[in-house]
Design a protein around this motif. Sequence first.
Motif: not given
Length: 259
Positions: A23-25, A49-50, A89-94
């Motif tokens: 999983p990726m958030v 898996r997004l 896996y957490l992917l975050a922007h700004s």
Amino acid sequence: MSSSVRSPDGTVVGFETLGDGPPMVLVHDTGADHTRWTAVRERLAERFRLHLVDRRGRGLSRDEATEYDIRREGEDIAAVAEAAGGGVYLLAHSYGALCALEAVRKTDAVTRLVAYEPPRPKPGGHVVGPEARKRMRAAEKPEEILEIFLREALRLPPADVEAMRRTPVWPARVAAAHTIPRELEVVQRMVFDERLGEIAIPVRLFAGTESPEYLRLAADAVAERIPGADVVPMRGQAHQAMDFDPDQFVGAVFDFSGA
């Protein structure tokens, strides 16, 4: 496929799910929704898996509690991570990266984090000055708020703003523009303090070599507070490498996957 979870304060947080794998958030920036990942989502979905979140106040999210607080956004993301089954896996922007930094202190469902330029003004400075924020509050159309933000906060030249206007995600950005002023107020007061030292998972910051100085300094400041964190440059890019150099961006995300 669209799904949702209910955050502790009752807000319904919606997200879109696609792909296969661990999983990726993904957590988007200010003045956007989950569609901001359009340029990279298909490639990321080949390995993960997004779960593409619509932060509260827009898109698939609804029933927002009355009083806004970034800590509640952290609870929102934690709830999505837990619904994803953990090992996230957490992917975050700004601004979404600021929310993610809140989330990882509220759940053990996240096992690694990429934070792309969580914003904070330089000491004594402003991301967007008082006069520009006043113009935002007085704006009659959401598009005016968005344009002021892009020019004043991200320092984008008119040609780049016009190019964004022609993209398919522009309507979603306009629809989310009403959330920009409240998020700018949080950014203006943002402090990176000892609480970041409580984060015990692997964390990597992304920072564009061409980004405004305050964003690069903020990325460095976060990395200095989190044990073991580092900063990876998005070379030749500013605040939107996922849009303008998706190869570099996706490669850097995969490099930190732990796989």
